[in-house]
Design an enzyme around this catalytic site. Sequence first.
Site, mmCIF file in Angstrom:
data_model
loop_
_atom_site.group_PDB
_atom_site.id
_atom_site.type_symbol
_atom_site.label_atom_id
_atom_site.label_comp_id
_atom_site.label_asym_id
_atom_site.label_seq_id
_atom_site.Cartn_x
_atom_site.Cartn_y
_atom_site.Cartn_z
ATOM 1 C CB SER A 23 -0.972 0.173 1.305
ATOM 2 O OG SER A 23 -1.445 1.203 1.512
ATOM 3 C CG HIS A 48 -3.701 -1.724 -1.782
ATOM 4 N ND1 HIS A 48 -4.938 -2.618 -1.961
ATOM 5 C CD2 HIS A 48 -4.075 -1.100 -0.606
ATOM 6 C CE1 HIS A 48 -5.714 -2.300 -1.172
ATOM 7 N NE2 HIS A 48 -5.533 -1.296 -0.483
ATOM 8 C CG ASP A 50 -5.049 2.195 0.934
ATOM 9 O OD1 ASP A 50 -6.240 1.146 0.909
ATOM 10 O OD2 ASP A 50 -3.892 1.667 1.412
ATOM 11 C CG MET A 52 -8.481 6.607 2.560
ATOM 12 S SD MET A 52 -7.959 6.594 4.363
ATOM 13 C CE MET A 52 -6.802 5.298 4.174
ATOM 14 C CG HIS A 81 -9.132 -0.566 -0.481
ATOM 15 N ND1 HIS A 81 -8.700 -0.530 0.692
ATOM 16 C CD2 HIS A 81 -10.525 -0.356 -0.377
ATOM 17 C CE1 HIS A 81 -9.652 -0.872 1.643
ATOM 18 N NE2 HIS A 81 -10.728 -0.837 0.999
ATOM 19 C CG MET A 83 -11.384 2.386 1.993
ATOM 20 S SD MET A 83 -9.956 2.508 2.972
ATOM 21 C CE MET A 83 -8.636 2.757 1.827
ATOM 22 C CG MET A 152 -11.661 -3.447 4.795
ATOM 23 S SD MET A 152 -10.150 -3.151 3.994
ATOM 24 C CE MET A 152 -9.293 -2.204 5.189
ATOM 25 C CG ASP A 190 -6.049 -3.186 3.016
ATOM 26 O OD1 ASP A 190 -5.122 -2.957 3.815
ATOM 27 O OD2 ASP A 190 -6.638 -2.586 2.260
HETATM 28 C C1 DX5 Z 1 -6.398 1.041 5.645
HETATM 29 C C2 DX5 Z 1 -5.966 0.586 4.191
HETATM 30 C C3 DX5 Z 1 -4.663 -0.221 4.167
HETATM 31 C C4 DX5 Z 1 -3.426 0.232 4.932
HETATM 32 C C5 DX5 Z 1 -2.898 -1.091 5.172
HETATM 33 O O1 DX5 Z 1 -7.767 1.731 5.455
HETATM 34 O O2 DX5 Z 1 -7.005 -0.029 3.535
HETATM 35 O O3 DX5 Z 1 -4.403 -0.309 2.823
HETATM 36 O O4 DX5 Z 1 -3.027 1.222 4.473
HETATM 37 O O5 DX5 Z 1 -1.685 -0.426 5.994
HETATM 38 P P1 DX5 Z 1 -0.872 -1.353 7.071
HETATM 39 O O6 DX5 Z 1 -0.393 -2.552 6.462
HETATM 40 O O7 DX5 Z 1 0.068 -0.387 7.881
HETATM 41 O O8 DX5 Z 1 -1.965 -1.988 8.203
HETATM 42 ZN ZN ZN Z 2 -6.326 -0.741 1.489
#
Ligand code: DX5
Ligand code: ZN
Length: 239
Positions: A23, A48, A50, A52, A81, A83, A152, A190
Site C-alpha cells: 500500500s 495498492h 488507498d 479515502m 481500494h 474507501m 478488511m 488488508d
Molecule cells: C487501511 C488501508 C490499508 C492500509 C494498510 O484503511 O486500506 O491498505 O494502508 O496498512 P497497514 O499494513 O499499515 O495496516
Molecule cells: Zn487498502
Amino acid sequence: MTVATSSLSPANENQSKIIFAPSVLACDFTHLADEIAAIEAAGADWLHLDVMDGHFVPNLTFGPLLVQALRKCTKLPLDAHLMISEPERWIDAFADAGCDHITIHAEAAAHLHRTLSAIRERGVQAGISINPATPPDCIAYITDLIDQVLVMSVDPGFGGQRFIESVIPKIVYIRELEQKYNCHLHIAVDGGIDSSNIGKLAAAGADVFVAGSAIFGSKDYRAAIESMRSVALAALSVV
Ligand code: DX5
Ligand code: ZN
C-alpha cells in the site's frame, strides 16, 4: 530504503499464487516515484492505492490525479481500494486514470450490482471490500460480477493499525462460497498484515496480501516481501 537491482519473478507456479500488494499509503510521499520504483524492483506484484474521502472513512488521501501520475511510474497492476461513499460517481475517473482493479466497499454502495457491472464494462477487474463487522454473505448474489474480495482486517481509514484476528473465518467461508457458486476469486486481506499473521491468512485461503507498514516501514523492501512470502508458502506447505 534499499533499492533492489532486479525485479523478482515468481520462481514457480506456487509462488505466483501468493500476491503482494504494498500500500502506497505507507511510503515516503516526498519521494513517491523513487518509492514506486523501489517497491517494483523489490518484487511487489500489484500496487495498492488507498483512496479515502473523509466521509466513508475518517481520513482523506488522494484521487484520480495521483493515480494518473502513478500510472506513468510503474507497469505494476494498479489496485485501487475506494474507501469512498457513492463510488458509482467515480468509476469512470479511476478507470480513465489507469486502474487495473477497482474495489468498492459493500457498505458504501447502494446498488452494488450496477456499480460492479460499470467497473467490468470499463474493462477493469472488479472487487468488493467488506469491513471487519460485515458478514461475507453479501457477496453471494454477485459472485459472477467480482474478481476479488478484499477482507478488511482493520477498520478502514488508517495505516498502522492492529490486525483483527476474528476476520480469518470469513476467508474460509468465502472460499466455500467460491466452490458453491463455481467462480474464481482472489481473496485479499488488508490491514495489519505482517509475518506473525500471514501464515494463518494463507492457510485460510487468502492469496493477496496488502501491506503498508510491514513493507514500507522496513529498511529492505525485498527482504520484507520475501520473508512474508516464505511464511505464506510454508503455511501452504509448498516450500
Ligand atoms: C487501511 C488501508 C490499508 C492500509 C494498510 O484503511 O486500506 O491498505 O494502508 O496498512 P497497514 O499494513 O499499515 O495496516
Ligand atoms: Zn487498502
